[in-house]
Write an enzyme that holds these catalytic residues in place. Structure first.
Site, PDB file in Angstrom:
ATOM      1  N   ASP A  67       0.833  -1.209   0.000  1.00 47.21           N
ATOM      2  CA  ASP A  67       0.000   0.000   0.000  1.00 47.21           C
ATOM      3  C   ASP A  67       0.865   1.255   0.000  1.00 47.21           C
ATOM      4  O   ASP A  67       2.094   1.176   0.053  1.00 47.21           O
ATOM      5  CB  ASP A  67      -0.963  -0.004   1.201  1.00 47.21           C
ATOM      6  CG  ASP A  67      -0.272  -0.355   2.513  1.00 47.21           C
ATOM      7  OD1 ASP A  67       0.967  -0.325   2.577  1.00 47.21           O
ATOM      8  OD2 ASP A  67      -0.989  -0.648   3.489  1.00 47.21           O
ATOM      9  N   ASN A 136      -7.373  -1.350  14.253  1.00 45.84           N
ATOM     10  CA  ASN A 136      -8.777  -1.330  13.806  1.00 45.84           C
ATOM     11  C   ASN A 136      -9.093  -2.539  12.919  1.00 45.84           C
ATOM     12  O   ASN A 136     -10.177  -2.616  12.339  1.00 45.84           O
ATOM     13  CB  ASN A 136      -9.076  -0.024  13.055  1.00 45.84           C
ATOM     14  CG  ASN A 136      -8.128   0.199  11.888  1.00 45.84           C
ATOM     15  OD1 ASN A 136      -7.407  -0.707  11.492  1.00 45.84           O
ATOM     16  ND2 ASN A 136      -8.112   1.402  11.337  1.00 45.84           N
ATOM     17  N   HIS A 138      -7.448  -3.425  10.135  1.00 47.87           N
ATOM     18  CA  HIS A 138      -7.164  -3.303   8.702  1.00 47.87           C
ATOM     19  C   HIS A 138      -5.995  -4.186   8.287  1.00 47.87           C
ATOM     20  O   HIS A 138      -5.135  -4.523   9.085  1.00 47.87           O
ATOM     21  CB  HIS A 138      -6.963  -1.838   8.275  1.00 47.87           C
ATOM     22  CG  HIS A 138      -5.662  -1.209   8.670  1.00 47.87           C
ATOM     23  ND1 HIS A 138      -5.451   0.152   8.595  1.00 47.87           N
ATOM     24  CD2 HIS A 138      -4.487  -1.718   9.145  1.00 47.87           C
ATOM     25  CE1 HIS A 138      -4.219   0.431   8.987  1.00 47.87           C
ATOM     26  NE2 HIS A 138      -3.611  -0.682   9.326  1.00 47.87           N
ATOM     27  N   GLU A 143      -9.699  -0.952   5.028  1.00 46.30           N
ATOM     28  CA  GLU A 143     -10.175  -0.418   6.299  1.00 46.30           C
ATOM     29  C   GLU A 143     -11.502  -1.075   6.722  1.00 46.30           C
ATOM     30  O   GLU A 143     -12.172  -1.704   5.894  1.00 46.30           O
ATOM     31  CB  GLU A 143     -10.379   1.099   6.150  1.00 46.30           C
ATOM     32  CG  GLU A 143      -9.105   1.863   5.795  1.00 46.30           C
ATOM     33  CD  GLU A 143      -8.105   1.948   6.954  1.00 46.30           C
ATOM     34  OE1 GLU A 143      -7.576   0.896   7.373  1.00 46.30           O
ATOM     35  OE2 GLU A 143      -7.839   3.062   7.428  1.00 46.30           O
TER      36      GLU A 143
HETATM   37  C1  F6R Z   1       1.559  -0.838   6.146  1.00 48.11           C
HETATM   38  C2  F6R Z   1       0.294  -1.551   6.293  1.00 48.11           C
HETATM   39  C3  F6R Z   1      -0.495  -1.439   7.544  1.00 48.11           C
HETATM   40  C4  F6R Z   1       0.285  -1.940   8.762  1.00 48.11           C
HETATM   41  C5  F6R Z   1      -0.571  -1.923  10.026  1.00 48.11           C
HETATM   42  C6  F6R Z   1       0.221  -2.312  11.249  1.00 48.11           C
HETATM   43  O1  F6R Z   1       2.091  -1.038   4.853  1.00 48.11           O
HETATM   44  O2  F6R Z   1      -0.115  -2.184   5.386  1.00 48.11           O
HETATM   45  O3  F6R Z   1      -1.678  -2.177   7.377  1.00 48.11           O
HETATM   46  O4  F6R Z   1       0.722  -3.244   8.526  1.00 48.11           O
HETATM   47  O5  F6R Z   1      -1.119  -0.663  10.223  1.00 48.11           O
HETATM   48  O6  F6R Z   1       1.207  -1.361  11.477  1.00 48.11           O
HETATM   49  P1  F6R Z   1       2.333  -1.599  12.579  1.00 48.11           P
HETATM   50  O7  F6R Z   1       3.120  -2.781  12.117  1.00 48.11           O
HETATM   51  O8  F6R Z   1       3.172  -0.345  12.586  1.00 48.11           O
HETATM   52  O9  F6R Z   1       1.628  -1.861  13.853  1.00 48.11           O
END
Ligand code: F6R
Length: 245
Positions: A67, A136, A138, A143
């Site tokens: 992403d 959340n 995702h 989302e």
């Molecule tokens: C980032 C992504 C997000 C993260 C998620 C967890 O490329 O795809 O979905 O994997 O927000 O983030 P962390 O690892 O920082 O807790």
């Protein structure tokens, strides 16, 4: 879905690195998909170490990013492009010709998505996709409430994602939308590795693995995926009631 619970972040990360290496050993021209965020950082470090130590050949694989933040240029630390170069592509010696990332600077996100979808199709799907989980629920920027059948798409970001997103940047950054691979592509991956560590992830891991499978929690769809492996440390697993190991 397989769930593996580890004593610590270190053993969890080492296992993720080993699974990626096995994938590349079995299929040198594998299509690999990487996320950013804090969770995979140690896996990336160990992946580079293991690659050097065991002379694993990454020269034939192709890499995509899960992403990107729309509106954020790739030279800004905190953009997925910048962070993937710093933590994955440079340490692994992956060349630009082996990489395709979403760009955050575009006025044609549909074309961006089309290009990514065609690339995934040309490679006959993703061989190994690594993902973290947002608090959340995702996956990538799929989302809460997003359509699970979608491929790459532009996504309005959830307030929790916008707030936690600021932590990746050196200065306050305007965030509103993202561009992401869709859950259809995530779930069709030949290996879907979902990683989570630490107590802040315990509640969402419980919801995703033991609550209802719903698009309000995109990560809950990991359970509908035969090729998924959930790698979690014991802190992230601390609220689980079922015996998973
Ligand atoms: C980032 C992504 C997000 C993260 C998620 C967890 O490329 O795809 O979905 O994997 O927000 O983030 P962390 O690892 O920082 O807790």
């Amino acid at each position: 879905m397989e769930v593996k619970i580890f004593d610590d972040y270190n053993t969890m990360s080492a296992t993720a690195a080993d699974i990626i290496i096995d994938c590349v050993k079995n299929k040198p021209n594998a299509l690999l998909c990487f996320p950013t965020g804090n969770t995979p950082l140690l896996s990336y470090k160990l992946l580079a170490e293991k690659k050097r130590e065991h002379h694993i050949d990454f020269t034939k694989c192709f890499c995509i990013g899960l992403d990107e933040w729309l509106g954020v240029p790739p030279e800004v630390k905190g953009s997925c492009s910048y962070d993937l170069h710093e933590h994955v592509f440079e340490p692994l010696g992956i060349k630009e010709l082996q990489i395709h990332l979403f760009t955050g600077i575009t006025n044609d996100t549909k074309a961006e998505c089309r290009t990514m979808n065609e690339l995934v199709r040309k490679h006959e799907g993703i061989d190994c996709l690594l993902a973290g989980i947002g608090i959340n629920g995702h996956i990538g920027f799929n989302e809460p409430g997003s359509d699970i059948s979608m491929e790459a798409h532009e996504q309005l970001l959830h307030p929790t994602t916008l707030a936690s997103g600021q932590n990746y940047f050196r200065a306050a950054t305007k965030l509103e939308k993202g561009i992401t691979l869709g859950m259809a592509q995530v779930m069709a991956s030949k290996r879907f590795l979902l990683l989570a560590n630490g107590t802040p992830k315990a509640a969402i891991i419980k919801t995703a693995l033991e609550g209802e499978v719903t698009n309000q929690v995109p990560a809950s769809y990991v359970r509908r995926c035969e090729n998924s492996i959930v790698l979690i440390d014991k802190d992230a697993a601390s609220l689980l009631e079922n015996k998973w190991n």
